[in-house]
Design a protein around this motif. Structure first.
Motif, PDB file in Angstrom:
ATOM      1  N   ASP A  12       0.831  -1.211   0.000  1.00  0.00           N
ATOM      2  CA  ASP A  12       0.000   0.000   0.000  1.00  0.00           C
ATOM      3  C   ASP A  12       0.862   1.257   0.000  1.00  0.00           C
ATOM      4  O   ASP A  12       0.648   2.179  -0.793  1.00  0.00           O
ATOM      5  N   ARG A  13       1.841   1.280   0.903  1.00  0.00           N
ATOM      6  CA  ARG A  13       2.724   2.447   1.011  1.00  0.00           C
ATOM      7  C   ARG A  13       3.556   2.599  -0.257  1.00  0.00           C
ATOM      8  O   ARG A  13       3.735   3.702  -0.773  1.00  0.00           O
ATOM      9  N   GLY A  14       4.073   1.483  -0.778  1.00  0.00           N
ATOM     10  CA  GLY A  14       4.876   1.516  -2.001  1.00  0.00           C
ATOM     11  C   GLY A  14       4.084   1.982  -3.201  1.00  0.00           C
ATOM     12  O   GLY A  14       4.576   2.767  -4.016  1.00  0.00           O
ATOM     13  N   THR A  15       2.870   1.513  -3.330  1.00  0.00           N
ATOM     14  CA  THR A  15       2.022   1.935  -4.446  1.00  0.00           C
ATOM     15  C   THR A  15       1.747   3.430  -4.371  1.00  0.00           C
ATOM     16  O   THR A  15       1.813   4.134  -5.381  1.00  0.00           O
ATOM     17  N   ALA A  16       1.478   3.931  -3.185  1.00  0.00           N
ATOM     18  CA  ALA A  16       1.212   5.362  -3.016  1.00  0.00           C
ATOM     19  C   ALA A  16       2.443   6.197  -3.363  1.00  0.00           C
ATOM     20  O   ALA A  16       2.343   7.202  -4.081  1.00  0.00           O
ATOM     21  N   THR A  17       3.609   5.787  -2.883  1.00  0.00           N
ATOM     22  CA  THR A  17       4.830   6.539  -3.162  1.00  0.00           C
ATOM     23  C   THR A  17       5.208   6.441  -4.632  1.00  0.00           C
ATOM     24  O   THR A  17       5.568   7.449  -5.252  1.00  0.00           O
ATOM     25  N   ARG A  18       5.119   5.248  -5.190  1.00  0.00           N
ATOM     26  CA  ARG A  18       5.445   5.055  -6.607  1.00  0.00           C
ATOM     27  C   ARG A  18       4.538   5.908  -7.491  1.00  0.00           C
ATOM     28  O   ARG A  18       4.999   6.526  -8.449  1.00  0.00           O
ATOM     29  N   THR A  19       3.265   5.966  -7.152  1.00  0.00           N
ATOM     30  CA  THR A  19       2.322   6.794  -7.902  1.00  0.00           C
ATOM     31  C   THR A  19       2.659   8.267  -7.749  1.00  0.00           C
ATOM     32  O   THR A  19       2.634   9.017  -8.734  1.00  0.00           O
ATOM     33  N   ALA A  20       3.001   8.689  -6.542  1.00  0.00           N
ATOM     34  CA  ALA A  20       3.340  10.101  -6.312  1.00  0.00           C
ATOM     35  C   ALA A  20       4.572  10.511  -7.104  1.00  0.00           C
ATOM     36  O   ALA A  20       4.646  11.623  -7.627  1.00  0.00           O
ATOM     37  N   VAL A  21       5.551   9.623  -7.209  1.00  0.00           N
ATOM     38  CA  VAL A  21       6.809   9.953  -7.881  1.00  0.00           C
ATOM     39  C   VAL A  21       6.704   9.783  -9.400  1.00  0.00           C
ATOM     40  O   VAL A  21       7.109  10.662 -10.159  1.00  0.00           O
ATOM     41  N   LEU A  22       6.181   8.651  -9.839  1.00  0.00           N
ATOM     42  CA  LEU A  22       6.198   8.339 -11.272  1.00  0.00           C
ATOM     43  C   LEU A  22       4.917   8.753 -11.994  1.00  0.00           C
ATOM     44  O   LEU A  22       4.910   8.818 -13.222  1.00  0.00           O
TER      45      LEU A  22
END
Length: 129
Positions: A6-16
């Motif tokens: 969940d945290r990774g998906t949110a961060t990955r979406t925010a960055v990429l």
């Protein structure tokens, strides 16, 4: 889904960006699903999501490392993501100057040429990168 996912998906979406995530999901197969899960959890959920340093600095480190290692595809992806991390083009220049000194002028020269192309594309299309 796990907390890291969940945290990774949110961060990955925010960055990429959401578009990149949607394309990656659409292209995912059963063959590469374990790899996608690994990078979402480990790279994005664990490393990129740590609160110890801001996304701007993580972006600069990532750009420098990718340039130093000659990983052009990933470097291009991260160069395009700089508006979402708060990284400026001047920050990219500084990161690539470090690459020149610590990893070699040819690697930095190649990365600078790639960055110039990406930034020119962004300027011509009105993208903020």
């Amino acid at each position: 889904m796990s907390h890291l996912t969940d945290r990774g998906t949110a961060t990955r979406t925010a960055v990429l960006g959401a578009d990149h995530i949607a394309r990656a999901r659409a292209a995912q197969t059963s063959f590469d699903a374990p790899f996608q899960a690994l990078i979402t959890d480990a790279a994005w959920g664990h490393v990129w999501s740590r609160g110890t340093i801001p996304l701007r600095e993580r972006s600069m480190m990532t750009i420098a490392l990718l340039a130093a290692l000659g990983n052009d595809g990933e470097l291009a992806l991260h160069l395009r993501s700089i508006p979402r991390t708060g990284t400026s083009r001047d920050d990219v220049t500084e990161a690539l100057l470090h690459v020149a000194i610590y990893a070699g002028v040819p690697r930095a020269n190649h990365a600078i040429a790639l960055a110039r192309r990406i930034f020119a594309e962004a300027d011509s299309t009105g993208d903020p990168a």
